[in-house]
Design an enzyme around this catalytic site. Structure first.
Site, PDB file in Angstrom:
ATOM      1  N   GLY A  33      -0.951  -2.501  -5.637  1.00  0.00           N
ATOM      2  CA  GLY A  33      -1.847  -3.398  -5.358  1.00  0.00           C
ATOM      3  C   GLY A  33      -3.222  -3.109  -5.118  1.00  0.00           C
ATOM      4  O   GLY A  33      -4.276  -3.726  -5.347  1.00  0.00           O
ATOM      5  N   HIS A  34      -3.353  -2.019  -4.341  1.00  0.00           N
ATOM      6  CA  HIS A  34      -4.665  -1.359  -4.022  1.00  0.00           C
ATOM      7  C   HIS A  34      -4.635  -0.074  -4.914  1.00  0.00           C
ATOM      8  O   HIS A  34      -3.859   0.718  -4.584  1.00  0.00           O
ATOM      9  CB  HIS A  34      -4.752  -1.072  -2.805  1.00  0.00           C
ATOM     10  CG  HIS A  34      -6.263  -0.715  -2.365  1.00  0.00           C
ATOM     11  ND1 HIS A  34      -7.027   0.268  -3.105  1.00  0.00           N
ATOM     12  CD2 HIS A  34      -7.183  -1.112  -1.189  1.00  0.00           C
ATOM     13  CE1 HIS A  34      -8.149   0.382  -2.370  1.00  0.00           C
ATOM     14  NE2 HIS A  34      -8.289  -0.507  -1.401  1.00  0.00           N
ATOM     15  N   GLU A  80     -19.451  -2.674   1.112  1.00  0.00           N
ATOM     16  CA  GLU A  80     -18.934  -1.825   1.792  1.00  0.00           C
ATOM     17  C   GLU A  80     -19.149  -0.480   1.662  1.00  0.00           C
ATOM     18  O   GLU A  80     -19.228  -0.013   0.401  1.00  0.00           O
ATOM     19  CB  GLU A  80     -17.015  -2.051   1.550  1.00  0.00           C
ATOM     20  CG  GLU A  80     -16.271  -1.325   2.409  1.00  0.00           C
ATOM     21  CD  GLU A  80     -14.743  -1.694   2.031  1.00  0.00           C
ATOM     22  OE1 GLU A  80     -14.517  -2.768   1.693  1.00  0.00           O
ATOM     23  OE2 GLU A  80     -14.020  -0.767   2.245  1.00  0.00           O
ATOM     24  N   CYS A 104     -17.439   2.200   1.652  1.00  0.00           N
ATOM     25  CA  CYS A 104     -16.329   2.942   0.782  1.00  0.00           C
ATOM     26  C   CYS A 104     -16.529   2.517  -0.691  1.00  0.00           C
ATOM     27  O   CYS A 104     -16.314   3.390  -1.631  1.00  0.00           O
ATOM     28  CB  CYS A 104     -14.815   2.158   1.189  1.00  0.00           C
ATOM     29  SG  CYS A 104     -14.002   2.855   2.361  1.00  0.00           S
ATOM     30  N   HIS A 127       0.818  -1.250  -0.028  1.00  0.00           N
ATOM     31  CA  HIS A 127      -0.109   0.099   0.124  1.00  0.00           C
ATOM     32  C   HIS A 127       0.933   1.294   0.015  1.00  0.00           C
ATOM     33  O   HIS A 127       0.085   2.375   0.308  1.00  0.00           O
ATOM     34  CB  HIS A 127      -0.893   0.009   1.160  1.00  0.00           C
ATOM     35  CG  HIS A 127      -2.257  -0.866   1.081  1.00  0.00           C
ATOM     36  ND1 HIS A 127      -1.874  -2.312   0.989  1.00  0.00           N
ATOM     37  CD2 HIS A 127      -3.113  -0.760   0.807  1.00  0.00           C
ATOM     38  CE1 HIS A 127      -3.104  -2.904   1.115  1.00  0.00           C
ATOM     39  NE2 HIS A 127      -3.901  -2.023   0.979  1.00  0.00           N
ATOM     40  N   GLU A 136     -13.534  -9.042  -0.117  1.00  0.00           N
ATOM     41  CA  GLU A 136     -14.431  -8.122  -0.019  1.00  0.00           C
ATOM     42  C   GLU A 136     -14.790  -7.538  -1.666  1.00  0.00           C
ATOM     43  O   GLU A 136     -14.560  -6.542  -2.081  1.00  0.00           O
ATOM     44  CB  GLU A 136     -13.614  -6.752   0.388  1.00  0.00           C
ATOM     45  CG  GLU A 136     -12.901  -6.871   1.831  1.00  0.00           C
ATOM     46  CD  GLU A 136     -12.290  -5.959   2.516  1.00  0.00           C
ATOM     47  OE1 GLU A 136     -11.856  -5.067   1.652  1.00  0.00           O
ATOM     48  OE2 GLU A 136     -12.419  -5.784   3.778  1.00  0.00           O
ATOM     49  N   CYS A 143     -11.131   2.381   7.205  1.00  0.00           N
ATOM     50  CA  CYS A 143     -11.219   3.007   5.637  1.00  0.00           C
ATOM     51  C   CYS A 143     -12.618   3.929   5.737  1.00  0.00           C
ATOM     52  O   CYS A 143     -12.707   4.881   5.183  1.00  0.00           O
ATOM     53  CB  CYS A 143     -10.867   2.163   4.676  1.00  0.00           C
ATOM     54  SG  CYS A 143     -12.129   0.634   4.538  1.00  0.00           S
TER      55      CYS A 143
END
Lengths: 639, 639
Positions: A187-188, A330, A332, A138, A314, A410
């Protein structure tokens, strides 16, 4: 509308929301959530998950002794909080808060290394492992959030300190990664959006180019994460590098047709793709965004706008696989959908985007926030069952109550940054036209006009735009009319407008030389609608849900008392709507529905159907669930 | 019926099944499953999970070099196979198989230590850790299965070699554990049943007393497993010793009211409790068995007889929590229910037990076996969905196809031992009466009579008992009449019997001096029944299932083609039954049901219900699902 025509940048400071519905929520966020989150980040709240996020920066900056604590992406909590603070300062002046935010920014700036590197996890804990584990660690994600925060802080306060920090950080990243440099993808996803916002704020093209690199590089080498892992020889979470769909690197982004994998990662990427498509006027990239959008909203989205059908990763699962009880959805991810929709609307005003935007706002996002502003959902279920939700295998992630904070925090700051900047999602302004996407009472200062909006949405279809033009030239005001609007009447200065020929893709186009005080009055009915899911949705077979305007309704045990699965709603059930005048739900439109209930029965299996008992049921807005006594909840009721 | 009156022991060798339905299955088991499993145990089948179970014994006996391989309970696979072989030898003489079984028994005997200890895992792998980890390491479980095998082998063949082995093993265990010795309870119950069978075969009371100790000791110290773990300081599976309900040690067994935890462990324990209650004429222990029975069958059992609602811990969950798709419903658990029912029936002939026994046999157990005898289900779902079952989180344990073998191979040999000994479940014989619990074509030699039964069950309610009495004294023949029987007609030698006053708890009591050739003819209708679940069962809200006689029906995509959730069955649907005359389902009664299907629809959510299309649906016996092309399946259809 000319697609890809440049849209002006919206700033919160140009918008003052004055809305019966949203002002209260903005105030809650500003008065409750932001100070609370500040205390959390400073570890001043006992009895909750420790954050340590600001302490990490203080230690890295040399202001105190200690060790890193928290998730590898802990830094992003500070960035998201700062972004929310930036917007909030434009909503409500707060010199003390601004001073403290400046202090945090100062600490962040001092934590940055000489060469621009800035990530406290690696600075403090694994300084020799920087940039080796893009899949799991991250660094690029945190950098992206810090860029968003910096741009927001600069836009709203005019201050450049954090902007300078992230420019040095972006330069550092740009020096390392790229087509002819070291290859890599996050990765994210998040850095892409951050870089594009940084480019928009600074005009420095290499940031846009780096964003473009990260977007286009994805999926070019589907084995990238496996090779990265083999090369470095150490793991953080032990994520499977072969699960390419999880992080959307299974194919180049332009060739992706289905929304797969971790839903937040996916939509953060689609947002960036839309941003880049707009910037580069890239039709094929927009085409890819549209395909992915279509796949989500037509096959993989809950009625509430929630996305992500499984807690494992997720993630998205399959078309029409939308379980209500083991759902992820989620908060987010719904927020990301609003951000994605706004970017699509900047490219092209199309009601399909704004309809989803309001669906997300009034349902999947708002349900993430407790009515008192003090609790947050990460997961937003459509069915909650005592003894199962939060307890049984497969349902442990589904909580019946909003916690105050999470170890992986988050969602709460994401709600904050969205709600504080809500006004910026309401408009797109271009050379010749102003587009109103959602109804929001406010005073907005646009380039071509100041507009005052009075709105009784979402409880009444009654919105009035009063225009103060800043130019004598003709221009267009295009207003989104929600798909659900019934019996639309539009008046201009009291005279009914013939909308024939003026409606294009869900927008009503009004073009004229606007005069001071011109009033556009939009009125429509919002009768309660019975909604059915596509027959392919297994979870909702035989069930009906209720919507009124943009609001999805749900049934809670607080009103129904007995187990919700024992209630039935006939297809011709009588219904009435009424305004709740007391308690937690005061001011909300509730539904009373006549149906019946199957009575208690002894046998587990029986050839006789259980006896019926007529009942009046109460449905409440979905977003308000879980604010009264704890109990079962469901959106889809057996018909 | 006098409760607790001693029942004679049933032996397979006294029963020859000649039944249109079951003989085929017995033959499949004997011709396919037993030889196949023998090859598996000897590692002669390439491409499947390695067993190594007989090799473990050979190594322990010093016949070959090598290391232990397999699960800590690998020995039990051999024991269960031997038990099945013992019964099969009474069904079909097979000198070669008997010789090989004798050889295996010889190896087992030679593997036993001087002091009676016998468990190859510990003998070969952790000799210093014997008896230290009762929670996780299954030594008592394996011993129990070996005792069952030994008693079966002795009963059916008269040979005592294995019986002597298990007596020494039982003596070894008895020397160690007990009230005034070392305290201990098995992590996985089974030794209790094994010891009680050993007592029945040998009359040696200390075995009964040791069984009684293990039963009564359970739950006396709920912290036993935690203390055991702390004492030994090592772990095997790292099971949570605090999860007391998982292994039913949360309370003394007499105080348990709800079926909790691992479903097979639970029911193996209830079986032993019933055995002991019978043996000791212990009413309060029987009372506890009844409470646990009631809780299972009235609140925690699938319509198929399946038990265990969650894969986490293969366990019971809550009353009325019966998800069809994430179900566990292990075949072994249904088999255990038949064994539990038989023990309850020995205590008291009550149709509630025999009704469940036939529900298990014709549904939850038989579904575990492929129609060709070559595949086995561990998990027996009531709903299978392509892309979800076997693939998504929470559904990975639900396979759409029967594998040939499992690493944890408990179910296949359990099916074998049940089906080969099926006849022994059909009867209880006491001093003055013979009880027939299930319909099964056969020649049986009981103490008071030889009886020939001709049966057209389960497809037709037509069963004839021809009696050859061995005594001139009056005695009773009591025949269970299933609860579902419609329009019952009973004749004795052609004359209609007035059943008024002769029906007690689901059994028809016929008392007389029986004459050679007396014929009791039972006839009843078995019209297809619509069945509804209790309104509290959330998973089946709005749904209907179909049963005909004891057989539950299901719908497969092989017949319906489209997604099963798009089909609807009106509450007044026309139905017809017909005998399938070709293909895999030849000889089975199928249902044709008129209903409709919701047609394809574009929108994910719509205010319009999808258009309907009339269709004829086909339902097949649940036990036969998964034998044709792979596809979706469901038992509960939306009404």
């Amino acid at each position: 509308m000319k697609a890809f025509e440049k849209a002006y940048q919206m700033k919160v400071r140009d918008i003052k929301i004055k809305d019966d519905f949203w002002s209260k929520i903005q105030n809650l966020i500003i008065e409750e959530a932001i100070p609370y989150q500040e205390k959390v980040l400073n570890d001043e709240i006992p009895g909750i998950e420790k954050s340590h996020a600001i302490a990490n920066y203080r230690i890295a900056a040399g202001f105190e002794e200690g060790e890193f604590y928290g998730m590898v992406f802990q830094d992003s909590d500070v960035a998201k909080w700062l972004e929310g603070v930036a917007y909030s300062l434009s909503v409500t002046e707060n010199k003390e808060l601004e001073r403290r935010a400046d202090e945090v920014i100062d600490i962040i700036a001092q934590a940055q290394e000489e060469d621009g590197y800035l990530d406290t996890y690696f600075l403090l804990k694994e300084p020799d492992h920087k940039w080796q584990n893009l899949q799991e660690c991250h660094e690029l994600y945190c950098a992206g959030h810090l860029m968003e925060a910096a741009v927001a802080y600069y836009n709203e306060t005019g201050k450049t300190r954090l902007l300078e920090v992230v420019k040095r950080l972006a330069d550092h990243i740009d020096a390392r990664f790229g087509q002819d440099k070291e290859h890599g993808i996050p990765g994210h996803q998040e850095i892409e959006v951050g870089l594009l916002r940084l480019y928009n704020a600074t005009g420095i093209e290499k940031y846009r180019n780096l964003a473009s690199y990260f977007i286009e590089e994805r999926g070019q080498n589907p084995d990238y994460f496996r090779e990265e892992r083999e090369k470095r020889g150490w793991i953080h979470f032990d994520m499977d590098p072969e699960d390419r769909e999880y992080s959307q690197c299974h194919a180049p982004v332009r060739e992706q047709n289905e929304a797969v994998g971790h839903s937040v990662r996916a939509v953060y990427m689609y947002m960036a793709m839309a941003d880049l498509a707009m910037e580069m006027q890239d039709e094929s990239l927009y085409e890819a965004c549209r395909r992915l959008w279509d796949n989500i909203v037509n096959k993989r989205m809950y009625i509430t706008g929630g996305i992500g059908s499984t807690s494992e990763g997720e993630a998205f699962t399959l078309d029409y696989d939308l379980p209500n009880d083991s759902i992820y959805a989620e908060t987010c991810a719904s927020i990301a959908m609003v951000m994605f929709a706004k970017r699509m609307l900047d490219i092209e005003a199309d009601g399909q985007y704004s309809d989803i935007m309001e669906r997300e706002l009034y349902n999947g996002i708002l349900s993430g926030l407790q009515l008192d502003g003090k609790g947050f959902f990460y997961v937003n279920p459509l069915e909650v069952v005592k003894g199962v939700s939060g307890e049984q295998f497969g349902y442990k992630h589904v909580l019946p109550r909003r916690p105050r904070w999470y170890a992986c925090a988050c969602c709460p700051p994401n709600v904050v940054r969205l709600v504080t900047s809500l006004g910026t999602y309401a408009w797109s302004e271009k050379e010749d036209a102003i587009y109103s996407h959602i109804y929001l009472g406010q005073n907005v200062s646009l380039n071509k006009a100041d507009i005052q909006v009075e709105s009784r949405y979402p409880w009444k279809g009654d919105v009035c735009y009063t225009v103060s033009p800043k130019t004598k030239d003709k221009f267009t005001i295009a207003i989104h009319i929600p798909k659900h609007a019934q019996n639309l009447i539009v008046t201009l200065n009291g005279t009914t407008v013939d909308i024939e020929g003026k409606m294009i893709k869900g927008y009503l186009y009004l073009q004229r030389e606007w005069a001071e005080g011109d009033k556009i009055h939009i009125q429509f009915d919002m009768k309660t609608r019975r909604v059915y899911a596509n027959p392919k949705v297994r979870a909702n077979a035989g069930c009906v849900a209720f919507m009124r305007g943009p609001v999805v309704y749900c049934f809670e045990q607080a009103d129904q008392k007995e187990l919700l699965q024992t209630y039935r709603i006939p297809s011709d059930a009588n219904m009435r709507e009424y305004l709740c005048d007391s308690g937690e739900l005061e001011g909300m439109m509730l539904l009373e529905i006549e149906g019946y209930r199957l009575k208690e029965q002894e046998d587990l299996y029986s050839e006789e159907q259980a006896e019926r008992e007529n009942v009046r049921m109460t449905a409440i807005p979905y977003f308000a669930w879980g604010n009264r006594e704890e109990g079962d909840m469901r959106v889809w009721m057996v018909e």
